[in-house]
Write a protein that holds these residues in place. Structure first.
Motif, short mmCIF file in Angstrom:
data_model
loop_
_atom_site.label_atom_id
_atom_site.label_comp_id
_atom_site.label_asym_id
_atom_site.label_seq_id
_atom_site.Cartn_x
_atom_site.Cartn_y
_atom_site.Cartn_z
N LEU A 234 0.65 -1.28 0.08
CA LEU A 234 0.11 0.04 0.15
C LEU A 234 0.92 1.30 0.08
O LEU A 234 0.43 2.30 -0.51
CB LEU A 234 -0.99 -0.16 1.19
N GLU A 235 2.03 1.38 0.79
CA GLU A 235 2.87 2.64 0.75
C GLU A 235 3.45 2.83 -0.51
O GLU A 235 3.92 4.06 -0.92
CB GLU A 235 4.07 2.39 1.91
N ASP A 236 3.48 1.83 -1.49
CA ASP A 236 3.79 2.20 -2.90
C ASP A 236 2.60 2.94 -3.84
O ASP A 236 3.13 3.10 -5.06
CB ASP A 236 4.67 0.79 -3.37
N LEU A 237 1.63 3.22 -3.24
CA LEU A 237 0.56 3.47 -4.00
C LEU A 237 0.80 4.81 -4.94
O LEU A 237 0.79 4.67 -6.15
CB LEU A 237 -0.71 3.76 -3.48
N PRO A 238 1.52 5.79 -4.33
CA PRO A 238 1.82 7.06 -5.16
C PRO A 238 2.68 6.56 -6.47
O PRO A 238 2.43 7.14 -7.64
CB PRO A 238 2.65 7.86 -4.27
N ALA A 239 3.88 5.69 -6.32
CA ALA A 239 4.49 5.35 -7.35
C ALA A 239 3.98 4.54 -8.25
O ALA A 239 3.89 4.43 -9.73
CB ALA A 239 5.74 4.39 -6.73
N ILE A 240 2.74 3.74 -7.76
CA ILE A 240 2.18 2.82 -8.72
C ILE A 240 1.09 3.56 -9.68
O ILE A 240 1.20 3.35 -10.72
CB ILE A 240 1.39 1.71 -7.93
N VAL A 241 0.62 4.55 -9.07
CA VAL A 241 -0.45 5.36 -9.74
C VAL A 241 0.31 6.30 -10.81
O VAL A 241 -0.01 6.41 -11.85
CB VAL A 241 -1.15 6.21 -8.70
N ALA A 242 1.60 6.67 -10.43
CA ALA A 242 2.14 7.35 -11.48
C ALA A 242 2.90 6.60 -12.52
O ALA A 242 2.66 6.97 -13.49
CB ALA A 242 3.53 7.90 -10.60
N GLU A 243 3.15 5.40 -12.17
CA GLU A 243 3.73 4.49 -13.37
C GLU A 243 2.49 3.90 -14.17
O GLU A 243 2.55 3.73 -15.38
CB GLU A 243 4.39 3.02 -12.45
N THR A 244 1.42 3.60 -13.71
CA THR A 244 0.33 2.92 -14.26
C THR A 244 -0.60 3.80 -14.78
O THR A 244 -1.25 3.38 -15.84
CB THR A 244 -0.42 1.80 -13.38
N GLY A 245 -0.61 5.09 -14.46
CA GLY A 245 -1.83 5.89 -14.96
C GLY A 245 -2.86 5.64 -14.36
O GLY A 245 -4.16 5.79 -14.92
N ALA A 246 -3.29 4.90 -13.29
CA ALA A 246 -4.31 4.26 -12.69
C ALA A 246 -5.46 5.40 -12.36
O ALA A 246 -4.82 6.42 -11.62
CB ALA A 246 -3.93 3.36 -11.32
N ALA A 247 -6.58 5.29 -12.99
CA ALA A 247 -7.53 6.20 -12.84
C ALA A 247 -8.46 6.26 -11.70
O ALA A 247 -9.27 6.73 -11.26
CB ALA A 247 -8.33 6.71 -14.16
N ILE A 248 -8.80 4.62 -11.53
CA ILE A 248 -9.71 4.28 -10.77
C ILE A 248 -9.34 3.29 -9.57
O ILE A 248 -8.57 2.26 -10.17
CB ILE A 248 -10.96 3.65 -11.48
#
Lengths: 224, 224
Positions: free
Chosen positions: A136-150
């Protein structure tokens, strides 16, 4: 068609995916046009409501002919933001999270699961299909990498708010919440809630009335 | 409180499970009474609607005090048919069927999964938790044995109607349908439909408006 200009009522927005599915079926069957009456029948609403809903998209149909299926499909897909994929991050990789990760209905309809996240370190590193569970703590990086919108929250109720806060902090503005809890989010964040047991409770209401069953109240006092 | 006597509007029925969950939380926190205003706030509706909804259950509250939480919980559980368990049979043991079979939220709230069924003989005999997958043609026997009151359809769209017919023929009168297809059933059968992708489409509508993203229509023309 302008973006963000017209207000479309929430109830209309909720019906658009229903029309969309019907239009896809019609297009597959190579049906060229559809009347508001027929569309209403298939969608389980009345024809006046269909015409009103579609007028919000700027579609008025042709008298005696109806609506052009392909064109309406195009307009509606564009309006619903379905002309491109929206990557999804699932938080909570228990039973439900696993099922959602494997549910083909999401990627088939333009919502590929781009990442799986859990707060439990014992789950981090687990392989689910093509994805590896991350923390969970990697979420900012994950969102930035994947462009996750939802973000999909598939955690128990107790973790729901914490996860919602983490998603919002990571920049996610759309949340589908399966955790049975009410989330508090900033005004610019959209939340949709799915409670699978609620549907069963609604069925049991009608079942109860139908059967007139009155067994002893053996479950009262338990929390569900 | 009489059974089956009063007509309760469908929209009210759909809100009862929402009130119910709030009341359980309040009861757990040992909150003795709640005002219609506070209940409305927690449920995300207006107070007049709460009072109207609860009046259908014969509950009017006490001016200046509100509603007795425990009593309202009792009345609502009884009205929703939740004072005893309703066994559930799941048809379709793919990803979604597995997830639903393992979803603790069902049994916790009085809907124990009593049987798993599939039309695919290669799945018959598979062990899922405490249950063994059985064949669709055994449905009448399974319903008779387990007293299954609710059928959950977790098959692909193409199999939905056939499974619904089999459930109805076996005596099931309540169906929760996850197959993305409209089912035709007799008048005395209740169907609730859950389409997980619809919720994502609604989110993508708002996301689209928010971001103003206009990427190329790379997904148009594909069926989803």
């Amino acid at each position: 068609m302008e973006q963000g200009g017209r207000r479309i009522p929430e109830a209309t927005v909720a019906r658009l995916p229903v029309y969309l599915r019907i239009l896809y079926d019609l297009a597959e069957q190579r049906v060229p046009t559809i009347s508001s009456e027929r569309l209403a029948e298939l969608a389980g609403v009345n024809a006046a409501k269909v015409r009103k809903d579609l007028s919000h998209l700027g579609s008025y149909g042709t008298r005696g002919v109806g609506y052009d299926v392909e064109y309406l499909l195009f307009e509606m897909s564009r309006e619903l933001g379905l002309t491109h994929d929206w990557p999804v991050v699932i938080v909570g990789v228990g039973n439900l999270g696993h099922a959602l990760a494997n549910y083909r209905g999401f990627s088939d309809r333009g919502f590929p699961v781009a990442a799986l996240v859990d707060a439990d370190r014992s789950k981090v590193g687990e392989q689910v299909g093509a994805l590896t569970v991350r923390h969970l703590e990697d979420l900012p990086a994950i969102v930035a990498e994947t462009g996750a919108a939802i973000g999909i929250i598939a955690t128990p109720a107790a973790a729901g708010q914490e996860v919602a806060d983490a998603l919002v902090a990571a920049g996610v503005r759309s949340i589908l919440n399966f955790a049975p809890t009410v989330l508090t989010v900033p005004d610019d964040v959209s939340v949709r809630k799915v409670d699978l047991a609620v549907e069963l409770q609604i069925l049991s209401f009608y079942q109860q009335r139908r059967t007139g069953a009155r067994r002893p109240p053996d479950r009262l006092g338990t929390t569900r």
